[in-house]
Design an enzyme around this catalytic site. Structure first.
Site, mmCIF file in Angstrom:
data_model
loop_
_atom_site.group_PDB
_atom_site.id
_atom_site.type_symbol
_atom_site.label_atom_id
_atom_site.label_comp_id
_atom_site.label_asym_id
_atom_site.label_seq_id
_atom_site.Cartn_x
_atom_site.Cartn_y
_atom_site.Cartn_z
ATOM 1 C CE LYS A 163 -11.490 -13.954 -3.313
ATOM 2 N NZ LYS A 163 -10.784 -13.969 -2.007
ATOM 3 C CE LYS A 171 -4.241 -1.748 1.941
ATOM 4 N NZ LYS A 171 -5.361 -1.805 3.004
ATOM 5 C CE LYS A 214 -14.451 -6.574 -0.038
ATOM 6 N NZ LYS A 214 -14.838 -6.412 1.299
HETATM 7 P P1 AMP Z 1 -12.506 -9.730 1.144
HETATM 8 O O1 AMP Z 1 -13.543 -9.188 0.535
HETATM 9 O O2 AMP Z 1 -11.298 -10.142 0.136
HETATM 10 O O3 AMP Z 1 -11.640 -8.764 2.178
HETATM 11 O O4 AMP Z 1 -12.620 -11.062 1.741
HETATM 12 C C1 AMP Z 1 -13.432 -11.181 3.274
HETATM 13 C C2 AMP Z 1 -13.740 -12.501 3.492
HETATM 14 O O5 AMP Z 1 -14.490 -12.953 2.521
HETATM 15 C C3 AMP Z 1 -12.238 -13.720 3.624
HETATM 16 O O6 AMP Z 1 -12.713 -14.383 4.703
HETATM 17 C C4 AMP Z 1 -12.473 -14.186 2.284
HETATM 18 O O7 AMP Z 1 -11.811 -15.426 2.428
HETATM 19 C C5 AMP Z 1 -14.406 -14.280 2.103
HETATM 20 N N1 AMP Z 1 -14.244 -14.419 0.466
HETATM 21 C C6 AMP Z 1 -14.092 -13.179 -0.239
HETATM 22 N N2 AMP Z 1 -14.366 -13.413 -1.552
HETATM 23 C C7 AMP Z 1 -14.942 -14.739 -1.402
HETATM 24 C C8 AMP Z 1 -15.390 -15.637 -2.497
HETATM 25 N N3 AMP Z 1 -15.611 -15.258 -3.877
HETATM 26 N N4 AMP Z 1 -15.861 -16.933 -2.065
HETATM 27 C C9 AMP Z 1 -15.649 -17.300 -1.021
HETATM 28 N N5 AMP Z 1 -15.153 -16.370 0.025
HETATM 29 C C10 AMP Z 1 -14.634 -15.350 -0.095
#
Ligand code: AMP
Ligand code: TRP
Length: 339
Positions: free
Chosen positions: A205, A124, A208
């Site tokens: 994956k 960052k 967001k």
């Molecule tokens: P993030 O949005 O990357 O900060 O992830 C927040 C939490 O959501 C973490 O525990 C990730 O493992 C889970 N997570 C994020 N995207 C996915 C996805 N597409 N499928 C399953 N788990 C997800």
């Protein structure tokens, strides 16, 4: 520790804690991969803390109005998703001034060099030359969040594992120097569950940060948006509803979504849709998602419009302040300061 190993261990006497940044959107992937796991865990642990890491959020520039809305919205969403305020202490990090106080004491026992090696900081800070000092000390604040509550397990995504490991180093160093004060936390890596994939490119994956909004379902999407996105999801040309992640990643992803939200299984779905076409299957998937998210959204809007949220936060703030003050005083005395 990985989730797979957790089942065998008795969680009844364990404390879990996790913080979530108020970044505004939760996707269907977050919901299935992380939030539903927390909902499951809340019934099997001794104590569970869940907080909005608003003080972490301001380590990078934020629009104040947007941030303000996102914080409250996130709390309402988590409760609407099934995080029960009676089973979890749900609080705002900035409601508890002792997090920053404990963090300061820990900062003074943490080597500069150790913080310089944090991957997220290096990442960052290289993107913005005007990065804040808070971005650098962020992992110590995170250690304070965890160590104040004697958390055994910290459910986090893989990107936060290094920070939980740093919290262990910080705890160990403090305990050695000033006497037993902190429990050793362990990361509880939450990426071994079902991974929900991007609707348009099912080999990556659902995230967001995706550039195409049609590839991601957000928890607050309307019925029409959800239907449109699922009907437009990428599939294949075989016209057979069969689970095969390698050759049929799109269909397999839609099947994963359904089995994560209902009592269906892969074999029951394959049987149910034998001889049916992709259109029929997608309509079914859309109905399942619309129903699940519809329930969440109803509760979400109810919560936002009531003062229930304020009551939950006020009680939790009181409880967590008392715990944190006790830890802060214990640390002060051990370090030679006055209580
Ligand atoms: P993030 O949005 O990357 O900060 O992830 C927040 C939490 O959501 C973490 O525990 C990730 O493992 C889970 N997570 C994020 N995207 C996915 C996805 N597409 N499928 C399953 N788990 C997800
Ligand atoms: N840094 C975490 C993230 O960005 C959020 C967080 C802050 C956290 N404090 C925490 C997570 C304590 C677990 C425990 O996702």
């Amino acid at each position: 520790m990985n989730k797979k190993d957790m089942g065998s261990e008795n969680m009844q006497d364990k404390t879990i804690l996790t913080g979530i940044q108020p970044s505004g959107v939760i996707t269907l992937g977050n919901y299935i991969g992380a939030v539903k796991q927390m909902v499951r865990l809340q019934d099997v642990v001794k104590k569970s803390y869940l907080f909005v890491a608003d003080m972490h959020a301001i380590t990078v520039p934020q629009d104040p109005k947007e941030l303000h809305e996102n914080i409250r919205s996130l709390i309402a969403l988590y409760i609407a998703c099934g995080i029960d305020p009676k089973k979890n202490v749900i609080f705002l990090q900035s409601d508890n001034p002792y997090h920053a106080s404990v963090s300061w004491l820990l900062e003074c026992t943490t080597p500069f060099g150790e913080l310089s090696r944090m991957t997220q900081f290096k990442d960052k800070s290289s993107k913005n030359v005007n990065f804040s000092a808070g971005l650098f000390t962020y992992p110590v604040l995170m250690a304070a969040d965890i160590l104040i509550y004697d958390a055994d397990y910290v459910p986090v995504g893989i990107d936060q594992k290094q920070h939980v490991e740093l919290a262990r180093n910080i705890a160990e160093r403090f305990n050695k120097k000033f006497g037993e004060t902190f429990k050793m936390p362990e990361p509880y890596i939450s990426d071994s569950g079902t991974k929900i994939m991007d609707l348009l490119d099912p080999t990556k994956k659902m995230s967001k940060s995706s550039t195409n909004p049609r590839s991601v379902i957000k928890i607050l999407d309307t019925k029409e948006e959800i239907e449109k996105k699922i009907m437009g999801a990428t599939t294949d040309s075989e016209m057979k509803i069969k689970y095969d992640e390698k050759n049929k990643p799109g269909i397999s992803n839609l099947m994963n979504i359904v089995i994560s939200l209902t009592d269906e299984t892969i074999p029951s779905l394959e049987e149910k849709f034998e001889g049916k076409n992709y259109g029929e299957f997608k309509r079914y998937v859309a109905d399942v998602v619309v129903e699940e998210l519809g329930k969440i959204q109803k509760r979400y809007y109810e919560l936002l419009g009531s003062n229930e949220l304020d009551q939950i936060l006020e009680e939790a703030a009181k409880e967590t302040r008392a715990i944190a003050l006790q830890k802060f005083n214990e640390m002060k005395v051990k370090m030679g300061l006055y209580k």
